[in-house]
Motif scaffolding. Sequence first.
Motif, PDB file in Angstrom:
ATOM      1  N   ILE A 102       0.838  -1.201   0.000  1.00 17.79           N
ATOM      2  CA  ILE A 102       0.000   0.000   0.000  1.00 17.79           C
ATOM      3  C   ILE A 102       0.873   1.251   0.000  1.00 17.79           C
ATOM      4  N   ASN A 103       1.879   1.267   0.850  1.00 20.01           N
ATOM      5  CA  ASN A 103       2.778   2.426   0.904  1.00 20.01           C
ATOM      6  C   ASN A 103       3.469   2.656  -0.431  1.00 20.01           C
ATOM      7  N   SER A 104       3.931   1.585  -1.035  1.00 20.81           N
ATOM      8  CA  SER A 104       4.632   1.691  -2.302  1.00 20.81           C
ATOM      9  C   SER A 104       3.711   2.185  -3.407  1.00 20.81           C
ATOM     10  N   ALA A 105       2.503   1.641  -3.451  1.00 18.13           N
ATOM     11  CA  ALA A 105       1.557   2.008  -4.510  1.00 18.13           C
ATOM     12  C   ALA A 105       1.144   3.473  -4.412  1.00 18.13           C
ATOM     13  N   PHE A 106       0.881   3.937  -3.195  1.00 11.21           N
ATOM     14  CA  PHE A 106       0.396   5.309  -3.041  1.00 11.21           C
ATOM     15  C   PHE A 106       1.524   6.339  -3.002  1.00 11.21           C
ATOM     16  N   ALA A 107       2.760   5.881  -2.818  1.00 12.57           N
ATOM     17  CA  ALA A 107       3.894   6.804  -2.879  1.00 12.57           C
ATOM     18  C   ALA A 107       4.072   7.327  -4.304  1.00 12.57           C
ATOM     19  N   GLN A 108       3.628   6.529  -5.275  1.00 14.71           N
ATOM     20  CA  GLN A 108       3.672   6.943  -6.681  1.00 14.71           C
ATOM     21  C   GLN A 108       2.309   6.679  -7.312  1.00 14.71           C
ATOM     22  N   ARG A 109       1.291   7.275  -6.736  1.00 15.24           N
ATOM     23  CA  ARG A 109      -0.084   6.932  -7.084  1.00 15.24           C
ATOM     24  C   ARG A 109      -0.457   7.248  -8.524  1.00 15.24           C
ATOM     25  N   ARG A 110       0.282   8.120  -9.192  1.00 15.19           N
ATOM     26  CA  ARG A 110      -0.021   8.442 -10.584  1.00 15.19           C
ATOM     27  C   ARG A 110       0.526   7.391 -11.552  1.00 15.19           C
ATOM     28  N   LYS A 111       1.404   6.547 -11.027  1.00 12.52           N
ATOM     29  CA  LYS A 111       1.982   5.512 -11.878  1.00 12.52           C
ATOM     30  C   LYS A 111       1.140   4.241 -11.837  1.00 12.52           C
ATOM     31  N   MET A 112       1.296   3.413 -12.855  1.00 16.34           N
ATOM     32  CA  MET A 112       0.619   2.119 -12.876  1.00 16.34           C
ATOM     33  C   MET A 112       1.241   1.207 -11.822  1.00 16.34           C
ATOM     34  N   LEU A 113       0.451   0.243 -11.356  1.00 13.34           N
ATOM     35  CA  LEU A 113       0.923  -0.658 -10.306  1.00 13.34           C
ATOM     36  C   LEU A 113       2.190  -1.409 -10.705  1.00 13.34           C
ATOM     37  N   ARG A 114       2.310  -1.753 -11.965  1.00  8.81           N
ATOM     38  CA  ARG A 114       3.485  -2.515 -12.407  1.00  8.81           C
ATOM     39  C   ARG A 114       4.771  -1.719 -12.194  1.00  8.81           C
ATOM     40  N   GLN A 115       4.620  -0.381 -12.087  1.00  8.03           N
ATOM     41  CA  GLN A 115       5.782   0.466 -11.813  1.00  8.03           C
ATOM     42  C   GLN A 115       5.874   0.820 -10.332  1.00  8.03           C
ATOM     43  N   SER A 116       4.757   1.250  -9.769  1.00  7.17           N
ATOM     44  CA  SER A 116       4.777   1.747  -8.387  1.00  7.17           C
ATOM     45  C   SER A 116       5.070   0.658  -7.366  1.00  7.17           C
ATOM     46  N   MET A 117       4.777  -0.599  -7.725  1.00 11.82           N
ATOM     47  CA  MET A 117       4.999  -1.695  -6.771  1.00 11.82           C
ATOM     48  C   MET A 117       6.347  -2.384  -6.916  1.00 11.82           C
ATOM     49  N   GLN A 118       7.149  -1.928  -7.842  1.00 17.91           N
ATOM     50  CA  GLN A 118       8.449  -2.572  -8.046  1.00 17.91           C
ATOM     51  C   GLN A 118       9.349  -2.548  -6.810  1.00 17.91           C
TER      52      GLN A 118
END
Length: 303
Positions: free
Chosen positions: A242-258
Motif C-alpha cells: 500500500i505504501n509503495s503504490a500510493f507513494a507513486q499513485r499516478r503511476k501504474m501498479l506494475r511500476q509503483s509496486m516494483q
Amino acid sequence: MSDDAAPTAPALLGPIEVRELAERLGVSPTKKLGQNFVIDPNTVRKIVRLAGVEPGDRVIEVGPGLGSLTLGITEAGADVTAVEIDHRLAAELPSTVRAMQPGVFADPDAPRFRVIRSDALELTAEHIAELPAAPEVLVANLPYNVSVPILMQFLELMPSLRAGLVMVQAEVGYRIAAGPGSKEYGAPSAKAAWYGEWGIAGTVSRRIFWPVPNVDSVLVSYVRSDESRGSEPERVLTFSLINSAFAQRRKMLRQSMQPVLGPLERAVEVLEAAGVDPMARAEQVSIDDFHRIARVHAASEVR
C-alpha cells in the motif's frame, strides 16, 4: 423536594466548567498537542450515543483533556481507560470524575475509570496488559495533527477493539472512510479497511470546541470484521505494498509496486496471478486486492 434541598451537581462539563477548570490548572489549549476541548454536553451525549456505548463496555479514550467526553462515557455506565500525554490533565482527571460522578468510584476495588499517563503513540502492549481487561471500544476526540498514526497504532495494538467512534478533522475523516475509486481514497483508507468497516457517522459544529478550530470535524465509525483478515506477516507485507503504490499513485501498479515486488517482469507476473490489472493505479485497488497481491508475492518467494 424542599426549596432548600441541595442542587444536583452537573454530570458533564459545560463551557463555564471547562474554562474554570482550565484556569485553575493553568492550562491553555496548545496546537502542538492538538488540543481543542469540547464544551457542549449535548454533543458529548450525541457522540456516546452514536458510539453505541452501553453499561459495562470497556472503552479506551485518547486525549481526554479536561474530561468532557470522558464524563459522557462514564455517565453511560462504561468502564473507561483514558490515555493522556499532559501530566497536569492526567493528574486532575480522576478528581474531576470523582467530583462530578462519584458513583464511578463506588467500588474501590474496581473503579470504572483510570488514566494512563502516556503519549498515545508510545502506548505499548505492556500498558494494555496491566489493565483489568482489554479495551473493546475506542471513543475519542483525536488530536488532529496525529489522528491517523494514533488510529493505526491502536488498531494494531488492540485486536480486542470491536468498534469505535472518533472525532477527527473532516478532511482526514473522509479519507479514512473512503472506498476505492473515490478522490479521497488513499493509504489511510486501505490500511483502515484491513481491520473492518468505516463510515461517516455525523458532523459536529466548530462552536462546540474551545478554542474554536479553523477546520471542520466529522465523526467516523468503525466496526471490526468478524474474522481476522490475515497473519501479522501478511499485514506487514500488505501495508508495504500500500505504501509503495500510493507513494507513486499516478503511476501504474506494475511500476509503483516494483520496490516491493521486484523488476517490471516480476511485478507484472505477481499482479496478474493475483487477478489485478498491472496497468491499474493505486486508487482503484481495494484492500482485498492488496492482500491478494501480498499472498501471491509471499507464496512465490517461498518457491
